[in-house]
Design an enzyme around this catalytic site. Sequence first.
Site, mmCIF file in Angstrom:
data_model
loop_
_atom_site.group_PDB
_atom_site.id
_atom_site.type_symbol
_atom_site.label_atom_id
_atom_site.label_comp_id
_atom_site.label_asym_id
_atom_site.label_seq_id
_atom_site.Cartn_x
_atom_site.Cartn_y
_atom_site.Cartn_z
ATOM 1 N N ASP A 82 37.116 48.398 31.439
ATOM 2 C CA ASP A 82 37.746 47.320 32.213
ATOM 3 C C ASP A 82 39.144 47.793 32.610
ATOM 4 O O ASP A 82 39.950 48.172 31.755
ATOM 5 C CB ASP A 82 37.799 46.047 31.356
ATOM 6 C CG ASP A 82 38.126 44.809 32.178
ATOM 7 O OD1 ASP A 82 38.823 44.925 33.203
ATOM 8 O OD2 ASP A 82 37.691 43.712 31.766
ATOM 9 N N ASP A 93 41.679 43.551 39.105
ATOM 10 C CA ASP A 93 41.026 43.572 37.795
ATOM 11 C C ASP A 93 39.543 43.840 38.059
ATOM 12 O O ASP A 93 38.895 43.091 38.800
ATOM 13 C CB ASP A 93 41.260 42.183 37.164
ATOM 14 C CG ASP A 93 40.763 42.052 35.746
ATOM 15 O OD1 ASP A 93 40.239 43.023 35.185
ATOM 16 O OD2 ASP A 93 40.911 40.927 35.194
ATOM 17 N N HIS A 153 38.884 34.302 36.188
ATOM 18 C CA HIS A 153 40.196 33.653 36.114
ATOM 19 C C HIS A 153 40.982 33.831 37.398
ATOM 20 O O HIS A 153 40.780 34.792 38.134
ATOM 21 C CB HIS A 153 40.986 34.253 34.948
ATOM 22 C CG HIS A 153 40.958 35.766 34.923
ATOM 23 N ND1 HIS A 153 41.928 36.524 35.497
ATOM 24 C CD2 HIS A 153 40.030 36.641 34.446
ATOM 25 C CE1 HIS A 153 41.623 37.805 35.354
ATOM 26 N NE2 HIS A 153 40.471 37.909 34.722
ATOM 27 N N HIS A 161 45.863 36.016 33.495
ATOM 28 C CA HIS A 161 45.099 34.772 33.364
ATOM 29 C C HIS A 161 46.015 33.627 33.775
ATOM 30 O O HIS A 161 46.821 33.143 32.990
ATOM 31 C CB HIS A 161 44.573 34.605 31.936
ATOM 32 C CG HIS A 161 43.456 35.554 31.635
ATOM 33 N ND1 HIS A 161 42.132 35.168 31.581
ATOM 34 C CD2 HIS A 161 43.449 36.880 31.415
ATOM 35 C CE1 HIS A 161 41.369 36.219 31.336
ATOM 36 N NE2 HIS A 161 42.145 37.278 31.224
ATOM 37 N N GLU A 187 33.827 37.686 36.558
ATOM 38 C CA GLU A 187 33.359 38.703 35.614
ATOM 39 C C GLU A 187 32.231 38.218 34.713
ATOM 40 O O GLU A 187 32.453 37.783 33.599
ATOM 41 C CB GLU A 187 34.514 39.256 34.776
ATOM 42 C CG GLU A 187 35.445 38.243 34.137
ATOM 43 C CD GLU A 187 36.608 38.941 33.404
ATOM 44 O OE1 GLU A 187 36.356 39.908 32.678
ATOM 45 O OE2 GLU A 187 37.754 38.501 33.583
ATOM 46 N N GLU A 282 32.767 43.248 37.044
ATOM 47 C CA GLU A 282 33.911 42.438 37.490
ATOM 48 C C GLU A 282 34.486 42.934 38.814
ATOM 49 O O GLU A 282 34.588 44.129 39.053
ATOM 50 C CB GLU A 282 35.025 42.455 36.425
ATOM 51 C CG GLU A 282 36.251 41.620 36.801
ATOM 52 C CD GLU A 282 37.301 41.547 35.692
ATOM 53 O OE1 GLU A 282 37.319 42.445 34.834
ATOM 54 O OE2 GLU A 282 38.094 40.587 35.704
HETATM 55 MN MN MN Z 1 38.954 42.871 33.560
HETATM 56 MN MN MN Z 2 39.422 39.760 34.222
#
Ligand code: MN
Ligand code: MN
Length: 297
Positions: A82, A93, A153, A161, A187, A282
């Site tokens: 990630d 992200d 998010h 977040h 995600e 994601e």
């Molecule tokens: Mn992530």
């Molecule tokens: Mn994330």
Amino acid sequence: MSIESYLKAGKIASQVREDARRKYHVGSTLLEVCEAAEAQIRSMEAQPAFPVNASLNEIAAHYTAEPGDETLVKEGDVLKIDIGVHVDGYIADTAVTVCYDPRHDQMVKAAEAALAEAVRIARTGTKASDIGKVIETIIGRMGYRPIQNLSGHSLQQYTIHAGKSIPNIWTIGSSFSLQTGEAYAIEPFATTKDGSGVVHEGKVKNIFGITSRKPSKDKDADELLTVIWNRYRSLPFALRWLTNAYEEPRLRRLIDVLVKKKNVHSYPILVEGREKTVVQAEHTLIPADGGSTIITF
Ligand code: MN
Ligand code: MN
């Protein structure tokens, strides 16, 4: 918000993710996995928005390499990588699952198919609950379970977040709609049918972030707090990012002080409730009318 910065962060994050997808990681340490991706981000005039997460098997998220981490990726492992990239605080992200157990290949495809459909329907006005519904439906139809207490998010400058959650299951009750001018990460996480579909916090904590700059009254700890703030603001960081400036035993001691005084929060790893394997996919997007800009495509 700066679209240019988002697009640049997204392009870099996507390139790092695709290189991580293609690489053969078996025989590498998690330290090598994390540091290779982070070095690549820094080489492209951007910064990691958080330590690269390299979470194995039943660990769904929030594991990053410790200083000197010798944990090896083995044949049979399922590794979630990630990646967060920021340009002036604007964050992309994105995540990929690399799978060295053919029994789980189809589950990786399920998370990716759910993500593909979710980003296809995501646009200005799409209800977050409808995104959760398509994710749950697709993962379920392919024979797996979504992780119900992990979610996408909203993102804001220097905040990963930012307060709104995009569920991975259909949820009843009030739901917000995606807004133009805001960025969102979607995600999906999936586990096997015999998994619990819920993660809980594990004992290991190796990702940290500043939550308060109120002086701790410990001179050395406050000095470290200033170093961290100047480098990372309130974005997450790893101990291995600070071992060039501090010897590890002293660093751990000072971080302990800052955690006890609530200046720094430590994030525990998240583990599948029945210790079943978890996969993840994601993307980050910016919604518009009629479709979204998927900045991490
Ligand atoms: Mn992530
Ligand atoms: Mn994330």
